[in-house]
Design a protein around this motif. Structure first.
Motif, short mmCIF file in Angstrom:
data_model
loop_
_atom_site.label_atom_id
_atom_site.label_comp_id
_atom_site.label_asym_id
_atom_site.label_seq_id
_atom_site.Cartn_x
_atom_site.Cartn_y
_atom_site.Cartn_z
N ALA A 316 61.25 21.86 -36.59
CA ALA A 316 61.84 23.10 -37.37
C ALA A 316 60.44 23.87 -37.88
N VAL A 317 59.40 22.89 -38.32
CA VAL A 317 58.08 23.55 -38.66
C VAL A 317 57.46 24.45 -37.43
N ARG A 318 57.64 23.54 -36.28
CA ARG A 318 56.76 24.37 -35.14
C ARG A 318 57.35 25.75 -34.67
N GLU A 319 58.83 25.65 -34.83
CA GLU A 319 59.70 26.78 -34.43
C GLU A 319 59.55 28.04 -35.50
N ARG A 320 59.61 27.49 -36.87
CA ARG A 320 59.69 28.64 -37.53
C ARG A 320 58.29 29.24 -37.87
N MET A 321 57.17 28.47 -37.83
CA MET A 321 56.11 28.85 -38.01
C MET A 321 55.67 30.06 -36.87
N ILE A 322 55.97 29.52 -35.73
CA ILE A 322 55.58 30.44 -34.24
C ILE A 322 56.47 31.64 -34.63
N GLY A 323 57.73 31.70 -35.31
CA GLY A 323 58.55 32.82 -35.28
C GLY A 323 58.04 33.72 -36.23
N TRP A 324 57.36 33.08 -37.25
CA TRP A 324 56.93 33.87 -38.50
C TRP A 324 55.41 34.57 -37.95
N LEU A 325 54.70 34.01 -37.18
CA LEU A 325 53.36 34.55 -36.77
C LEU A 325 53.74 35.76 -35.99
N THR A 326 54.62 35.42 -34.80
CA THR A 326 54.96 36.26 -34.04
C THR A 326 55.59 37.61 -34.54
N GLU A 327 56.29 37.58 -35.72
CA GLU A 327 56.76 38.76 -36.35
C GLU A 327 55.98 39.42 -37.24
N HIS A 328 55.09 38.67 -38.27
CA HIS A 328 54.26 39.14 -39.00
C HIS A 328 52.54 39.25 -38.95
N HIS A 329 52.24 38.42 -38.15
CA HIS A 329 50.91 38.17 -37.69
C HIS A 329 50.75 37.98 -36.16
N PRO A 330 50.98 38.91 -35.49
CA PRO A 330 50.92 38.48 -34.10
C PRO A 330 49.44 38.50 -33.63
N TYR A 331 48.75 39.16 -34.34
CA TYR A 331 47.24 39.04 -33.97
C TYR A 331 46.77 37.48 -34.05
N ALA A 332 47.35 36.65 -34.61
CA ALA A 332 47.03 35.28 -34.79
C ALA A 332 47.39 34.41 -33.39
N LEU A 333 47.99 35.11 -32.45
CA LEU A 333 48.30 34.50 -31.40
C LEU A 333 47.12 34.35 -30.25
N PRO A 334 46.97 33.26 -29.65
CA PRO A 334 46.06 33.12 -28.84
C PRO A 334 46.10 34.18 -27.60
N ARG A 335 44.91 34.86 -27.12
CA ARG A 335 45.07 35.69 -26.26
C ARG A 335 43.68 35.80 -25.34
N VAL A 336 43.67 36.37 -24.10
CA VAL A 336 42.67 36.37 -23.49
C VAL A 336 42.07 37.93 -23.58
N THR A 337 40.84 37.94 -23.91
CA THR A 337 39.80 39.12 -24.44
C THR A 337 39.44 39.72 -23.09
#
Length: 345
Positions: A316-337
């Protein structure tokens, strides 16, 4: 006349003393049974009254039949008969005492065990051990009785010797089976692993479903059954998540961008756990545990009452935290520069 009265008097006194001692023992056991109703041991030991009287009476006669002149022309036969009766009655008494102890222990365990299947399993194991003890006592008693006859001493000694040789041969031929047998006894009485414990063996997570004297069955989370020799649990390391208490602390890891809002994630973790009924409320936390040139590693911890609940909490923590980051803080997700880095000021 004295040759008749003296043997009769000695026999009568021996029988009277045996009956009196048996009556006193029964009286003491009856009082002990009334004082300790929580265990049936004392009541079960009353069944041993007859072999106890027989052992005591035979021992008294065995020690005084020569002086009393009981059948003076057949002293050897009388002594041998009394010896045989004493050996047989002693074996009977030992088997009765062992049976009473086993039955009392089982009855006390069964009265407080809610799982009927486990009670039946314990009863099967206890019955097996009781039969082994009875067989050993009977074999030793028969061999001892044979040794009382001079022509049969060779046969009695050969029985004991052959039993020892056969035991050595069987031990060499069935070393693995005997190892599992002794490992099963070690687990049964050492309490290292119990039915219902959550264990991890060979990277497989599951619950102990069945334990016998030779093998152990682990039921995995996807309802597979892993059958393993009990010697595995006495010779190799394994994880027992239920040892010392079922409470557990679970961890969840994320690999995020360096700009991830760790402080806001910490607050969000608390809000998520409040909506997860499996969380027991003991503790929780969120910290940065590692960093790489491209990401940071964030670890969250939470507690639950057992392994099943901690799995649900982690998911539950893994799923909901990822959903919250995707919705409100997408910049926090890892990305390739893919753009050039900002120039140095």
């Amino acid at each position: 006349m004295e040759n008749v009265l003296r043997p009769v008097l000695v026999i009568g006194i021996a029988l009277a003393l045996a009956l009196l001692a048996g009556w006193l023992l029964d009286l003491l056991l009856r009082k002990a049974d009334a004082r300790h109703p929580e265990t049936p041991l004392w009541g079960l030991l009353r069944r041993c009254g007859l072999p106890f009287r027989l052992v005591l009476g035979t021992a008294l006669l065995r020690g005084s039949y020569r002086e009393a002149g009981v059948l003076p022309d057949h002293t050897v036969g009388v002594g041998r008969a009394l010896t045989l009766v004493m050996i047989a009655s002693t074996a009977w008494l030992l088997v009765g005492i062992a049976t009473a102890i086993v039955d009392a222990s089982y009855a006390r365990y069964a009265s407080g065990a809610p799982d009927d299947a486990r009670v039946r399993r314990v009863r099967t194991q206890v019955t097996l051990i009781q039969r082994v003890v009875t067989a050993v006592v009977v074999v030793v008693a028969v061999a001892a009785m044979l040794l009382t006859f001079p022509p049969m001493r060779t046969l009695g000694a050969s029985m004991l010797a052959s039993a020892g040789v056969l035991g050595i041969v069987a031990g060499i031929a069935a070393q693995a089976a005997l190892g599992n047998l002794f490992a099963g006894l070690q687990i049964a009485f050492g309490d290292t692993v119990r039915i219902g414990d959550t264990v991890v063996v060979d990277k497989e997570w599951g619950k102990v479903e069945e334990i016998t004297l030779t093998f152990l069955v682990v039921r995995t989370w996807d309802e597979r059954r892993i059958t393993m020799p009990v010697s595995y649990f006495t010779s190799k390391p394994y994880e027992n998540w239920s040892r010392g208490g079922a409470e557990m602390t679970g961890t969840v890891f994320w690999h995020l961008d360096h700009s991830a809002p760790v402080a806001l994630m910490r607050e969000r973790l608390t809000d998520i756990l409040k909506d997860v009924p499996e969380w027991d409320g003991r503790s929780c936390g969120l910290v940065v545990t590692d960093t790489t040139p491209h990401t940071i590693q964030v670890r969250a911890t939470a507690t639950a009452k057992d392994a099943d609940d901690i799995w649900t909490v982690r998911c539950a923590v893994r799923e909901r935290m990822i959903g919250w980051l995707t919705e409100h803080h997408p910049y926090a997700l890892p990305r390739v520069t893919t753009t050039e880095a900002a120039p140095r000021p």
